[in-house]
Design a protein around this motif. Structure first.
Motif, short mmCIF file in Angstrom:
data_model
loop_
_atom_site.label_atom_id
_atom_site.label_comp_id
_atom_site.label_asym_id
_atom_site.label_seq_id
_atom_site.Cartn_x
_atom_site.Cartn_y
_atom_site.Cartn_z
N PHE A 220 0.79 -1.23 0.00
CA PHE A 220 0.00 0.00 0.00
C PHE A 220 0.82 1.28 0.00
CE2 PHE A 220 -2.54 -3.31 2.07
CZ PHE A 220 -3.70 -3.26 1.31
N ASP A 221 2.15 1.18 0.10
CA ASP A 221 2.95 2.39 0.24
C ASP A 221 4.22 2.28 -0.61
OD1 ASP A 221 4.45 4.65 1.22
OD2 ASP A 221 3.17 4.61 3.00
N LYS A 222 4.35 3.14 -1.59
CA LYS A 222 5.48 3.11 -2.51
C LYS A 222 6.73 3.76 -1.93
CE LYS A 222 3.07 1.09 -5.70
NZ LYS A 222 3.30 -0.37 -5.94
N ARG A 223 6.64 4.27 -0.71
CA ARG A 223 7.80 4.92 -0.12
C ARG A 223 8.83 3.92 0.41
NH1 ARG A 223 4.98 8.99 3.97
NH2 ARG A 223 3.74 7.08 4.29
N LEU A 224 8.46 2.67 0.49
CA LEU A 224 9.45 1.61 0.73
C LEU A 224 10.11 1.33 -0.60
CD1 LEU A 224 8.06 -1.20 3.07
CD2 LEU A 224 9.81 0.50 3.56
N THR A 225 11.33 1.74 -0.75
CA THR A 225 11.96 1.72 -2.07
C THR A 225 13.13 0.75 -2.19
OG1 THR A 225 13.36 3.55 -1.35
CG2 THR A 225 11.34 4.12 -2.56
N GLY A 226 13.77 0.44 -1.06
CA GLY A 226 15.00 -0.33 -1.11
C GLY A 226 14.83 -1.83 -1.01
N GLY A 227 13.67 -2.28 -0.53
CA GLY A 227 13.44 -3.71 -0.39
C GLY A 227 12.86 -4.04 0.97
N ILE A 228 12.52 -5.32 1.16
CA ILE A 228 12.04 -5.80 2.45
C ILE A 228 12.81 -7.07 2.81
CG2 ILE A 228 9.77 -4.72 2.34
CD1 ILE A 228 8.56 -7.32 1.44
N LEU A 229 13.15 -7.17 4.10
CA LEU A 229 13.89 -8.30 4.63
C LEU A 229 13.01 -8.98 5.68
CD1 LEU A 229 16.44 -10.01 5.20
CD2 LEU A 229 17.22 -8.15 6.71
N LEU A 230 12.61 -10.22 5.42
CA LEU A 230 11.67 -10.95 6.28
C LEU A 230 12.41 -12.05 7.03
CD1 LEU A 230 8.84 -11.37 3.59
CD2 LEU A 230 9.35 -9.37 5.02
N LEU A 231 12.37 -11.99 8.37
CA LEU A 231 13.06 -12.97 9.21
C LEU A 231 12.03 -13.90 9.85
CD1 LEU A 231 15.53 -10.46 10.90
CD2 LEU A 231 15.87 -11.79 8.81
N ASP A 232 12.09 -15.19 9.52
CA ASP A 232 11.09 -16.16 9.97
C ASP A 232 9.68 -15.60 9.82
OD1 ASP A 232 12.79 -18.23 10.64
OD2 ASP A 232 13.17 -17.45 12.65
N PRO A 233 9.29 -15.22 8.60
CA PRO A 233 8.01 -14.50 8.44
C PRO A 233 6.79 -15.36 8.76
CG PRO A 233 8.94 -15.09 6.31
CD PRO A 233 10.00 -15.41 7.32
N TRP A 234 5.85 -14.78 9.51
CA TRP A 234 4.51 -15.34 9.71
C TRP A 234 3.54 -14.34 9.09
CZ3 TRP A 234 -0.11 -13.99 12.23
CH2 TRP A 234 -1.06 -15.02 12.29
N ILE A 235 3.02 -14.67 7.90
CA ILE A 235 2.23 -13.70 7.13
C ILE A 235 0.82 -14.22 6.84
CG2 ILE A 235 4.24 -12.54 6.12
CD1 ILE A 235 3.94 -14.28 3.65
N ASP A 236 0.36 -15.18 7.64
CA ASP A 236 -0.98 -15.73 7.41
C ASP A 236 -2.07 -14.68 7.57
OD1 ASP A 236 0.51 -17.99 7.22
OD2 ASP A 236 -0.61 -19.17 8.67
N ALA A 237 -1.82 -13.68 8.43
CA ALA A 237 -2.87 -12.68 8.71
C ALA A 237 -2.80 -11.47 7.78
CB ALA A 237 -2.76 -12.21 10.17
N ASN A 238 -1.91 -11.50 6.81
CA ASN A 238 -1.80 -10.36 5.90
C ASN A 238 -3.00 -10.28 4.95
OD1 ASN A 238 1.30 -10.72 6.55
ND2 ASN A 238 1.04 -8.71 5.66
N ASP A 239 -3.17 -9.08 4.38
CA ASP A 239 -4.18 -8.88 3.35
C ASP A 239 -3.92 -9.87 2.21
OD1 ASP A 239 -5.51 -7.77 0.97
OD2 ASP A 239 -5.91 -6.03 2.24
N GLN A 240 -4.95 -10.58 1.81
CA GLN A 240 -4.79 -11.63 0.80
C GLN A 240 -4.40 -11.09 -0.58
OE1 GLN A 240 -4.99 -15.16 1.69
NE2 GLN A 240 -4.57 -13.86 3.46
N ARG A 241 -4.46 -9.75 -0.73
CA ARG A 241 -4.01 -9.16 -1.99
C ARG A 241 -2.51 -9.34 -2.21
NH1 ARG A 241 -7.16 -3.48 -1.52
NH2 ARG A 241 -7.09 -4.09 0.67
N MET A 242 -1.80 -9.76 -1.16
CA MET A 242 -0.36 -9.96 -1.34
C MET A 242 -0.08 -11.08 -2.35
SD MET A 242 0.86 -11.92 2.12
CE MET A 242 0.15 -13.50 2.60
N TYR A 243 -1.06 -11.97 -2.58
CA TYR A 243 -0.85 -13.07 -3.52
C TYR A 243 -1.11 -12.66 -4.97
CZ TYR A 243 -0.71 -16.00 0.64
OH TYR A 243 -0.38 -16.55 1.85
N THR A 244 -1.72 -11.50 -5.16
CA THR A 244 -2.07 -11.09 -6.53
C THR A 244 -1.50 -9.73 -6.90
OG1 THR A 244 -4.15 -10.15 -5.70
CG2 THR A 244 -4.21 -12.43 -6.51
#
Length: 256
Positions: A220-244
């Motif tokens: 939802f926010d384009k101001r994250l520009t450099g990347g994301i680093l996920l450590l042991d991610p638990w993302i079951d509760a995320n918005d399902q739009r992450m898959y599309t």
């Protein structure tokens, strides 16, 4: 007591490997605490590692949560957690509070890392990692999240539903932190001088439930520009739009 002082020494933080010392500030964003770590050459007073009394209570609650998942009983009484982590009140972070920030080496400015802790943790519990980044020239914002650790649920599906509002609250705090970072006057007020930010290197990381935060923000926010680093991610509760939803960012996910 005399015996314990000599035979049970306090744990000491690992020393960062970067060439800079680590400075430290405390700020509030949307009424919530945020710890800031950054590169400095100054040596000043240290800060304590124990952020609040909820620290030990969260340890107890998360063990009770795991016991509920597996239909077991946690036989450790709550007060035992308070005593078992009480030494943390005496542990220093190994930082330099209020020290002057260095001049940015890169002409484009400082890279920035925003960090979101896992369930039951706090803004200091990953300090060895946050300080490591800062010692290599990053400005690091570590967010403090408050949420009910043991929600009312019977099934795993219900648990996921209970956690979705927490993910949204975390996203809002992260976006408010981005507002702060992108505000030249607020950053100048924090460091006592104008600080140039490399807006092509604004990165976000998190551990476990905290890893859900950068995933959600990236949608939802384009101001994250450099990347994301996920450590042991638990993302079951995320918005399902992450898959599309296509996200044009480098993504690294590390699982242990």
């Amino acid at each position: 007591s005399y015996f314990s002082v000599f035979y049970f020494p306090l744990y000491e933080m690992p020393k960062p490997s970067g060439k800079y010392r680590v400075g430290h500030h405390e700020i509030k964003i949307n009424g919530l605490e945020v710890a800031v770590f950054y590169p400095t050459n100054e040596k000043t007073k240290d800060s304590k590692n124990f952020p609040h009394e909820e620290y030990w209570e969260r340890f107890s609650d998360v063990q009770n949560l795991y016991a509920k998942f597996y239909s077991k009983k946690n036989y450790i009484p709550k007060f035992a957690y308070r005593y078992s982590v009480s030494y943390l009140k005496h542990l220093n972070l190994g930082v330099n509070y209020g020290a002057k920030i260095i001049k940015a080496e890169d002409q484009n400015g400082f890279p920035v890392m925003i960090f979101s802790h896992g369930l039951s943790a706090n803004r200091y519990i990953y300090s060895f990692l946050l300080k490591e980044w800062a010692s290599h020239g990053y400005i690091v914002f570590s967010l403090e999240h408050y949420e009910k650790i043991i929600p009312n649920f019977s099934t795993y599906e219900e648990y996921i539903t209970c956690r979705f509002p927490d993910v949204l609250a975390r996203r809002k705090l992260a976006q408010a932190t981005l507002d702060f970072i992108y505000d030249k006057d607020k950053m100048a007020g924090l460091f006592g001088e104008e600080v140039k930010i490399n807006f092509k290197k604004v990165i976000m990381s998190g551990h476990s439930l905290g890893a859900a935060t950068p995933v959600e923000v990236s949608l939802f926010d384009k101001r994250l520009t450099g990347g994301i680093l996920l450590l042991d991610p638990w993302i079951d509760a995320n918005d399902q739009r992450m898959y599309t939803t296509a996200v044009d960012l480098p993504i690294m996910a590390i699982r242990t």
